[in-house]
Design a protein around this motif. Sequence first.
Motif, PDB file in Angstrom:
ATOM      1  N   ASP A   1       0.830  -1.202   0.000  1.00 36.08           N
ATOM      2  CA  ASP A   1       0.000   0.000   0.000  1.00 36.08           C
ATOM      3  C   ASP A   1       0.866   1.254   0.000  1.00 36.08           C
ATOM      4  O   ASP A   1       0.563   2.240  -0.669  1.00 36.08           O
ATOM      5  N   CYS A   2       1.956   1.221   0.752  1.00 33.92           N
ATOM      6  CA  CYS A   2       2.899   2.340   0.785  1.00 33.92           C
ATOM      7  C   CYS A   2       3.493   2.565  -0.604  1.00 33.92           C
ATOM      8  O   CYS A   2       3.569   3.707  -1.079  1.00 33.92           O
ATOM      9  N   LEU A   3       3.928   1.511  -1.226  1.00 33.46           N
ATOM     10  CA  LEU A   3       4.526   1.612  -2.554  1.00 33.46           C
ATOM     11  C   LEU A   3       3.566   2.271  -3.541  1.00 33.46           C
ATOM     12  O   LEU A   3       3.909   3.228  -4.234  1.00 33.46           O
ATOM     13  N   ILE A   4       2.349   1.775  -3.581  1.00 36.38           N
ATOM     14  CA  ILE A   4       1.347   2.290  -4.523  1.00 36.38           C
ATOM     15  C   ILE A   4       1.028   3.756  -4.218  1.00 36.38           C
ATOM     16  O   ILE A   4       0.943   4.594  -5.127  1.00 36.38           O
ATOM     17  N   ARG A   5       0.877   4.098  -2.940  1.00 32.52           N
ATOM     18  CA  ARG A   5       0.587   5.480  -2.551  1.00 32.52           C
ATOM     19  C   ARG A   5       1.733   6.404  -2.930  1.00 32.52           C
ATOM     20  O   ARG A   5       1.530   7.460  -3.529  1.00 32.52           O
ATOM     21  N   GLU A   6       2.965   6.008  -2.597  1.00 34.52           N
ATOM     22  CA  GLU A   6       4.114   6.867  -2.852  1.00 34.52           C
ATOM     23  C   GLU A   6       4.361   7.075  -4.345  1.00 34.52           C
ATOM     24  O   GLU A   6       4.710   8.171  -4.767  1.00 34.52           O
ATOM     25  N   VAL A   7       4.201   6.034  -5.146  1.00 36.49           N
ATOM     26  CA  VAL A   7       4.365   6.197  -6.592  1.00 36.49           C
ATOM     27  C   VAL A   7       3.357   7.226  -7.101  1.00 36.49           C
ATOM     28  O   VAL A   7       3.707   8.126  -7.867  1.00 36.49           O
ATOM     29  N   GLY A   8       2.114   7.111  -6.658  1.00 36.79           N
ATOM     30  CA  GLY A   8       1.099   8.078  -7.072  1.00 36.79           C
ATOM     31  C   GLY A   8       1.418   9.485  -6.612  1.00 36.79           C
ATOM     32  O   GLY A   8       1.327  10.448  -7.380  1.00 36.79           O
ATOM     33  N   GLU A   9       1.813   9.625  -5.338  1.00 36.39           N
ATOM     34  CA  GLU A   9       2.115  10.949  -4.798  1.00 36.39           C
ATOM     35  C   GLU A   9       3.328  11.591  -5.467  1.00 36.39           C
ATOM     36  O   GLU A   9       3.337  12.786  -5.716  1.00 36.39           O
ATOM     37  N   GLU A  10       4.348  10.806  -5.722  1.00 38.34           N
ATOM     38  CA  GLU A  10       5.601  11.378  -6.213  1.00 38.34           C
ATOM     39  C   GLU A  10       5.684  11.507  -7.727  1.00 38.34           C
ATOM     40  O   GLU A  10       6.474  12.303  -8.228  1.00 38.34           O
ATOM     41  N   THR A  11       4.893  10.719  -8.467  1.00 41.65           N
ATOM     42  CA  THR A  11       5.003  10.745  -9.932  1.00 41.65           C
ATOM     43  C   THR A  11       3.693  11.037 -10.645  1.00 41.65           C
ATOM     44  O   THR A  11       3.709  11.337 -11.831  1.00 41.65           O
ATOM     45  N   GLY A  12       2.569  10.884  -9.950  1.00 40.32           N
ATOM     46  CA  GLY A  12       1.282  11.034 -10.597  1.00 40.32           C
ATOM     47  C   GLY A  12       0.838   9.793 -11.345  1.00 40.32           C
ATOM     48  O   GLY A  12      -0.220   9.773 -11.966  1.00 40.32           O
ATOM     49  N   LEU A  13       1.621   8.712 -11.292  1.00 41.96           N
ATOM     50  CA  LEU A  13       1.282   7.480 -12.005  1.00 41.96           C
ATOM     51  C   LEU A  13       0.482   6.538 -11.109  1.00 41.96           C
ATOM     52  O   LEU A  13       0.767   6.412  -9.923  1.00 41.96           O
ATOM     53  N   ALA A  14      -0.500   5.868 -11.696  1.00 40.95           N
ATOM     54  CA  ALA A  14      -1.230   4.807 -11.006  1.00 40.95           C
ATOM     55  C   ALA A  14      -0.500   3.488 -11.271  1.00 40.95           C
ATOM     56  O   ALA A  14       0.013   3.268 -12.371  1.00 40.95           O
ATOM     57  N   VAL A  15      -0.463   2.615 -10.279  1.00 39.68           N
ATOM     58  CA  VAL A  15       0.242   1.338 -10.409  1.00 39.68           C
ATOM     59  C   VAL A  15      -0.720   0.270 -10.922  1.00 39.68           C
ATOM     60  O   VAL A  15      -1.768   0.035 -10.343  1.00 39.68           O
ATOM     61  N   GLU A  16      -0.345  -0.378 -12.019  1.00 39.17           N
ATOM     62  CA  GLU A  16      -1.116  -1.503 -12.536  1.00 39.17           C
ATOM     63  C   GLU A  16      -0.767  -2.774 -11.774  1.00 39.17           C
ATOM     64  O   GLU A  16      -1.632  -3.526 -11.369  1.00 39.17           O
ATOM     65  N   SER A  17       0.544  -3.027 -11.613  1.00 39.07           N
ATOM     66  CA  SER A  17       0.966  -4.230 -10.898  1.00 39.07           C
ATOM     67  C   SER A  17       2.322  -4.004 -10.256  1.00 39.07           C
ATOM     68  O   SER A  17       3.161  -3.273 -10.773  1.00 39.07           O
ATOM     69  N   VAL A  18       2.495  -4.659  -9.121  1.00 39.20           N
ATOM     70  CA  VAL A  18       3.802  -4.722  -8.476  1.00 39.20           C
ATOM     71  C   VAL A  18       4.411  -6.038  -8.934  1.00 39.20           C
ATOM     72  O   VAL A  18       3.909  -7.105  -8.617  1.00 39.20           O
ATOM     73  N   ASP A  19       5.468  -5.951  -9.719  1.00 38.79           N
ATOM     74  CA  ASP A  19       5.989  -7.116 -10.421  1.00 38.79           C
ATOM     75  C   ASP A  19       7.012  -7.926  -9.626  1.00 38.79           C
ATOM     76  O   ASP A  19       7.077  -9.142  -9.769  1.00 38.79           O
ATOM     77  N   GLN A  20       7.818  -7.222  -8.821  1.00 42.65           N
ATOM     78  CA  GLN A  20       8.876  -7.965  -8.138  1.00 42.65           C
ATOM     79  C   GLN A  20       9.469  -7.132  -7.018  1.00 42.65           C
ATOM     80  O   GLN A  20       9.655  -5.926  -7.159  1.00 42.65           O
ATOM     81  N   TYR A  21       9.758  -7.793  -5.904  1.00 44.90           N
ATOM     82  CA  TYR A  21      10.576  -7.192  -4.853  1.00 44.90           C
ATOM     83  C   TYR A  21      12.015  -7.430  -5.258  1.00 44.90           C
ATOM     84  O   TYR A  21      12.437  -8.569  -5.445  1.00 44.90           O
ATOM     85  N   LEU A  22      12.784  -6.368  -5.439  1.00 47.98           N
ATOM     86  CA  LEU A  22      14.164  -6.508  -5.914  1.00 47.98           C
ATOM     87  C   LEU A  22      15.175  -6.635  -4.784  1.00 47.98           C
ATOM     88  O   LEU A  22      16.278  -7.119  -4.993  1.00 47.98           O
ATOM     89  N   GLY A  23      14.798  -6.167  -3.607  1.00 44.93           N
ATOM     90  CA  GLY A  23      15.711  -6.253  -2.486  1.00 44.93           C
ATOM     91  C   GLY A  23      15.772  -4.940  -1.731  1.00 44.93           C
ATOM     92  O   GLY A  23      14.904  -4.094  -1.870  1.00 44.93           O
ATOM     93  N   HIS A  24      16.810  -4.792  -0.951  1.00 42.95           N
ATOM     94  CA  HIS A  24      16.974  -3.560  -0.183  1.00 42.95           C
ATOM     95  C   HIS A  24      18.461  -3.226  -0.057  1.00 42.95           C
ATOM     96  O   HIS A  24      19.315  -4.059  -0.326  1.00 42.95           O
ATOM     97  N   PHE A  25      18.709  -1.986   0.310  1.00 46.00           N
ATOM     98  CA  PHE A  25      20.069  -1.553   0.601  1.00 46.00           C
ATOM     99  C   PHE A  25      19.990  -0.489   1.683  1.00 46.00           C
ATOM    100  O   PHE A  25      18.945   0.119   1.902  1.00 46.00           O
ATOM    101  N   ASP A  26      21.085  -0.293   2.379  1.00 46.36           N
ATOM    102  CA  ASP A  26      21.156   0.736   3.414  1.00 46.36           C
ATOM    103  C   ASP A  26      21.805   1.978   2.829  1.00 46.36           C
ATOM    104  O   ASP A  26      22.902   1.917   2.271  1.00 46.36           O
ATOM    105  N   TYR A  27      21.093   3.091   2.945  1.00 44.93           N
ATOM    106  CA  TYR A  27      21.534   4.369   2.396  1.00 44.93           C
ATOM    107  C   TYR A  27      22.030   5.247   3.534  1.00 44.93           C
ATOM    108  O   TYR A  27      21.346   5.401   4.546  1.00 44.93           O
ATOM    109  N   THR A  28      23.200   5.817   3.392  1.00 44.42           N
ATOM    110  CA  THR A  28      23.762   6.695   4.414  1.00 44.42           C
ATOM    111  C   THR A  28      23.625   8.145   3.956  1.00 44.42           C
ATOM    112  O   THR A  28      24.175   8.529   2.915  1.00 44.42           O
ATOM    113  N   TYR A  29      22.867   8.927   4.715  1.00 47.97           N
ATOM    114  CA  TYR A  29      22.684  10.341   4.408  1.00 47.97           C
ATOM    115  C   TYR A  29      23.962  11.115   4.709  1.00 47.97           C
ATOM    116  O   TYR A  29      24.829  10.649   5.439  1.00 47.97           O
TER     117      TYR A  29
END
Length: 102
Positions: A18-46
């Motif tokens: 739900d977060c993914l779909i909401r954020e894509v819409g909020e940040e790009t204006g695009l509606a999500v048709e499908s979530v195709d794959q979880y690719l993984g994660h990484f740790d980002y250092t600010y």
Amino acid sequence: MKNLYARRRREKGESVLDCLIREVGEETGLAVESVDQYLGHFDYTYARGRVSRQFVFALTPDKPGPIVLTEHDRHQWIRDADELPSITGELRAFLAMHRPHR
């Protein structure tokens, strides 16, 4: 237009998808048709040293645009991470692991 990458923060009680779909819409204006794959994660250092875990998914938007940015200055469609002007080492390493084979 496949493999749009999105990563953001969950709101309290919100599922990851739900977060993914909401954020894509909020940040790009695009509606999500499908979530195709979880690719993984990484740790980002600010720059200030704070670390944030980024979860990354590939998805297919309902329609191909237009992109309407609300939280960023610009966007860029790329074929390879080398086309990006400046990205963190963490993101560059993550993208290299998930680069489509040519």
